[in-house]
Design an enzyme around this catalytic site. Structure first.
Site, PDB file in Angstrom:
ATOM      1  N   SER A   1      12.232  -9.275   2.045  1.00  0.00           N
ATOM      2  CA  SER A   1      13.280  -8.317   1.682  1.00  0.00           C
ATOM      3  C   SER A   1      13.394  -7.193   2.698  1.00  0.00           C
ATOM      4  O   SER A   1      14.490  -6.686   2.944  1.00  0.00           O
ATOM      5  CB  SER A   1      12.997  -7.695   0.314  1.00  0.00           C
ATOM      6  OG  SER A   1      13.531  -8.461  -0.718  1.00  0.00           O
TER       7      SER A   1
ATOM      8  N   ASN B   1      16.834  13.299  12.372  1.00  0.00           N
ATOM      9  CA  ASN B   1      17.241  14.361  11.440  1.00  0.00           C
ATOM     10  C   ASN B   1      16.066  15.230  11.006  1.00  0.00           C
ATOM     11  O   ASN B   1      16.150  15.987  10.044  1.00  0.00           O
ATOM     12  CB  ASN B   1      17.932  13.758  10.216  1.00  0.00           C
ATOM     13  CG  ASN B   1      17.031  12.867   9.380  1.00  0.00           C
ATOM     14  OD1 ASN B   1      15.964  12.463   9.827  1.00  0.00           O
ATOM     15  ND2 ASN B   1      17.473  12.548   8.172  1.00  0.00           N
TER      16      ASN B   1
ATOM     17  N   ASN C   1       9.243 -15.212  -0.509  1.00  0.00           N
ATOM     18  CA  ASN C   1       7.860 -14.750  -0.376  1.00  0.00           C
ATOM     19  C   ASN C   1       6.832 -15.620  -1.083  1.00  0.00           C
ATOM     20  O   ASN C   1       5.824 -15.120  -1.567  1.00  0.00           O
ATOM     21  CB  ASN C   1       7.737 -13.330  -0.956  1.00  0.00           C
ATOM     22  CG  ASN C   1       8.619 -12.345  -0.254  1.00  0.00           C
ATOM     23  OD1 ASN C   1       8.825 -12.446   0.947  1.00  0.00           O
ATOM     24  ND2 ASN C   1       9.163 -11.412  -0.998  1.00  0.00           N
TER      25      ASN C   1
ATOM     26  N   ASP D   1      17.438  10.684   3.585  1.00  0.00           N
ATOM     27  CA  ASP D   1      17.576   9.785   4.722  1.00  0.00           C
ATOM     28  C   ASP D   1      18.735   8.801   4.579  1.00  0.00           C
ATOM     29  O   ASP D   1      18.991   8.003   5.479  1.00  0.00           O
ATOM     30  CB  ASP D   1      16.283   8.990   4.935  1.00  0.00           C
ATOM     31  CG  ASP D   1      15.539   9.412   6.201  1.00  0.00           C
ATOM     32  OD1 ASP D   1      16.088  10.229   6.966  1.00  0.00           O
ATOM     33  OD2 ASP D   1      14.418   8.926   6.423  1.00  0.00           O
TER      34      ASP D   1
ATOM     35  N   ASP E   1       0.815  -1.216   0.000  1.00  0.00           N
ATOM     36  CA  ASP E   1       0.000   0.000   0.000  1.00  0.00           C
ATOM     37  C   ASP E   1       0.856   1.276   0.000  1.00  0.00           C
ATOM     38  O   ASP E   1       2.064   1.228   0.214  1.00  0.00           O
ATOM     39  CB  ASP E   1      -0.901  -0.014   1.237  1.00  0.00           C
ATOM     40  CG  ASP E   1      -1.849  -1.203   1.229  1.00  0.00           C
ATOM     41  OD1 ASP E   1      -2.255  -1.605   0.128  1.00  0.00           O
ATOM     42  OD2 ASP E   1      -2.163  -1.735   2.303  1.00  0.00           O
TER      43      ASP E   1
ATOM     44  N   ASP F   1      22.704  -5.533  -3.245  1.00  0.00           N
ATOM     45  CA  ASP F   1      21.363  -5.404  -3.808  1.00  0.00           C
ATOM     46  C   ASP F   1      21.419  -4.634  -5.122  1.00  0.00           C
ATOM     47  O   ASP F   1      22.263  -4.928  -5.960  1.00  0.00           O
ATOM     48  CB  ASP F   1      20.463  -4.692  -2.777  1.00  0.00           C
ATOM     49  CG  ASP F   1      19.027  -5.139  -2.838  1.00  0.00           C
ATOM     50  OD1 ASP F   1      18.340  -4.714  -3.772  1.00  0.00           O
ATOM     51  OD2 ASP F   1      18.584  -5.882  -1.953  1.00  0.00           O
TER      52      ASP F   1
ATOM     53  N   HIS G   1      14.782  -1.357  -5.250  1.00  0.00           N
ATOM     54  CA  HIS G   1      14.764  -2.369  -4.199  1.00  0.00           C
ATOM     55  C   HIS G   1      15.818  -2.110  -3.129  1.00  0.00           C
ATOM     56  O   HIS G   1      15.544  -2.159  -1.924  1.00  0.00           O
ATOM     57  CB  HIS G   1      14.966  -3.748  -4.835  1.00  0.00           C
ATOM     58  CG  HIS G   1      14.818  -4.894  -3.893  1.00  0.00           C
ATOM     59  ND1 HIS G   1      15.902  -5.547  -3.345  1.00  0.00           N
ATOM     60  CD2 HIS G   1      13.718  -5.511  -3.415  1.00  0.00           C
ATOM     61  CE1 HIS G   1      15.469  -6.524  -2.556  1.00  0.00           C
ATOM     62  NE2 HIS G   1      14.153  -6.529  -2.590  1.00  0.00           N
TER      63      HIS G   1
ATOM     64  N   VAL H   1      24.018 -18.638   7.352  1.00  0.00           N
ATOM     65  CA  VAL H   1      23.218 -17.429   7.146  1.00  0.00           C
ATOM     66  C   VAL H   1      22.046 -17.405   8.123  1.00  0.00           C
ATOM     67  O   VAL H   1      21.446 -18.443   8.411  1.00  0.00           O
ATOM     68  CB  VAL H   1      22.688 -17.392   5.696  1.00  0.00           C
ATOM     69  CG1 VAL H   1      21.815 -16.164   5.464  1.00  0.00           C
ATOM     70  CG2 VAL H   1      23.856 -17.417   4.708  1.00  0.00           C
TER      71      VAL H   1
END
Length: 404
Positions: free
Chosen positions: A366, A227, A304, A167, A125, A158, A213, A319
């Site tokens: 992710s 900030n 996912n 940011d 959303d 990535d 991504h 991992v």
């Protein structure tokens, strides 16, 4: 590097690979080279020379070429990485047949396709007004103890990041061994002017995100806090090392992923976030993971598809595999699960940084994985003497029970 058009494995359509490419690990002492005066590959092992011809191999390049003057411990010699070759096949060559031909050669330790990973993300959303996940994960209490340190680096392997995002722009890792803009490989690591990281798609130091991504992942892990704008990442005092391995389309070749992980570990990343993956179990990728895990905490999204099938690299034992929970604290319907998943983190309606200087909501493992990567950065801040193994064990042991 050209964009990949993946091919699906006939025996398992959920696994994709790069056409025309095979990865092989040669046995010690074996070499592959171009025969003088020809366009034909040959080898120090006669059987392999024949296998290369039968497989249709026309070129061979070391996946991890030697680095002139590189300091010991750069990673290329660990685990025999220097013996891994990326073979290019003639147009129309059958990759599975080539793999079978080469894997059966006595001079080859293993052969496999160059598998494909994809971003573990889902659309969600529009922008949310708050980060709902901060309270259930007790981040305000954690921030009372630490908000991160500039000496702690989280590698985001990535698609790059939005370098101009308000940011993120103050969070960039700075390579202490490289002098900006002088066109010299000052730290002798095989790439030039990698001041903030490296792009393995275009062999460039331009880390600008072309997919979006990586920007979303980086914001969850380490967007600047306090900030006066945007959001606060989990470890908002830590540095971000962007390492680009994802093509604009969202596809990631396992070979590029392997090189990116090796780069991040060699450059001293304390935490390596991998919000990508696939269902192929690659020996090349696992070897790289085993090497990198000696010095870095490696954290990856579990995928996912709502299935228990192991998803790699998350499913490797070195991992931390991260599933996703929703606002109710239950496993998100999309999250993969199973005994190979180590822990879970919020991964639904996650407010984070978006490419183009904005903020929005994202979902998927992710964005669950960088929550854990940020927490690992906070732990490293509080315990700078802890090893990667100690931090990983601490996260496994202190996480709340996760019902799969």
């Amino acid at each position: 590097m050209p964009q990949t058009v993946p091919v699906r494995l006939a025996t398992n359509p959920s696994i994709e690979y790069q056409p025309g490419v095979v990865l092989v690990k040669l046995k010690p002492g074996v070499t592959v080279q171009m025969a003088p005066g020809t366009a034909r590959l040959t080898s120090s092992a006669p059987s392999l020379a024949n296998s290369l011809r039968a497989a249709g191999a026309v070129d061979a390049r070391a996946l991890f070429p030697p680095q002139t003057g590189a300091a010991p411990g750069n990673g290329a010699s660990t685990g025999g990485l220097a013996r891994i070759q990326r073979l290019t096949l003639a147009p129309g060559a059958d990759v599975p047949a080539a793999v079978a031909q080469l894997a059966g050669d006595p001079a080859v330790e293993y052969a496999e396709p160059d598998y494909i990973a994809r971003a573990a993300v889902m659309p969600d959303d529009p922008l949310f007004a708050q980060q709902w996940w901060a309270t259930p994960t007790h981040l305000p209490l954690a921030w009372d103890a630490a908000t991160g340190a500039l000496t702690v680096t989280i590698a985001i392997v990535d698609s790059g990041i939005d370098l101009d995002h308000p940011d993120l722009l103050d969070r960039l890792w700075i390579n202490p061994g490289e002098i900006a803009g002088n066109g010299v490989d000052d730290d002798n690591n095989g790439v030039v002017d990698d001041v903030n990281g490296w792009d393995f798609i275009y062999a460039s130091n331009n880390l600008q995100d072309e997919n979006g991504h990586g920007t979303e992942v980086a914001g969850v892990a380490a967007a600047t806090g306090a900030n006066g704008q945007g959001i606060a990442g989990v470890c908002w005092g830590c540095r971000i090392m962007p390492v680009r391995v994802m093509q604009t389309s969202g596809i990631v070749n396992y070979s590029d992923l392997a090189r990116g992980i090796t780069y991040a570990a060699a450059k001293g990343a304390h935490v390596i976030n991998l919000s990508v993956g696939g269902y192929a179990n690659s020996r090349t990728l696992h070897t790289v993971i085993q090497n990198a895990a000696q010095t870095a905490v490696i954290i990856a999204g579990a995928g996912n598809d709502g299935v228990a099938t192991p998803f790699y690299p998350a499913a490797y034992p070195e991992v931390l595999a991260v599933g996703a929970i929703d606002e109710s604290g239950q496993r998100a319907a999309f999250s993969n699960f199973g005994p190979w998943v180590d822990l879970a983190a919020p991964g639904a309606n996650m407010l984070t940084t978006f490419d183009g200087g904005s903020w929005g909501a994202a979902a998927g493992t992710s964005v669950a994985a960088p929550v854990v990567s940020g927490v690992a950065g906070l732990v490293k801040t509080l315990h700078p003497d802890w090893t990667a193994q100690q931090i990983a064990a601490h996260l496994r042991q202190t996480a709340a029970a996760y019902v799969t």
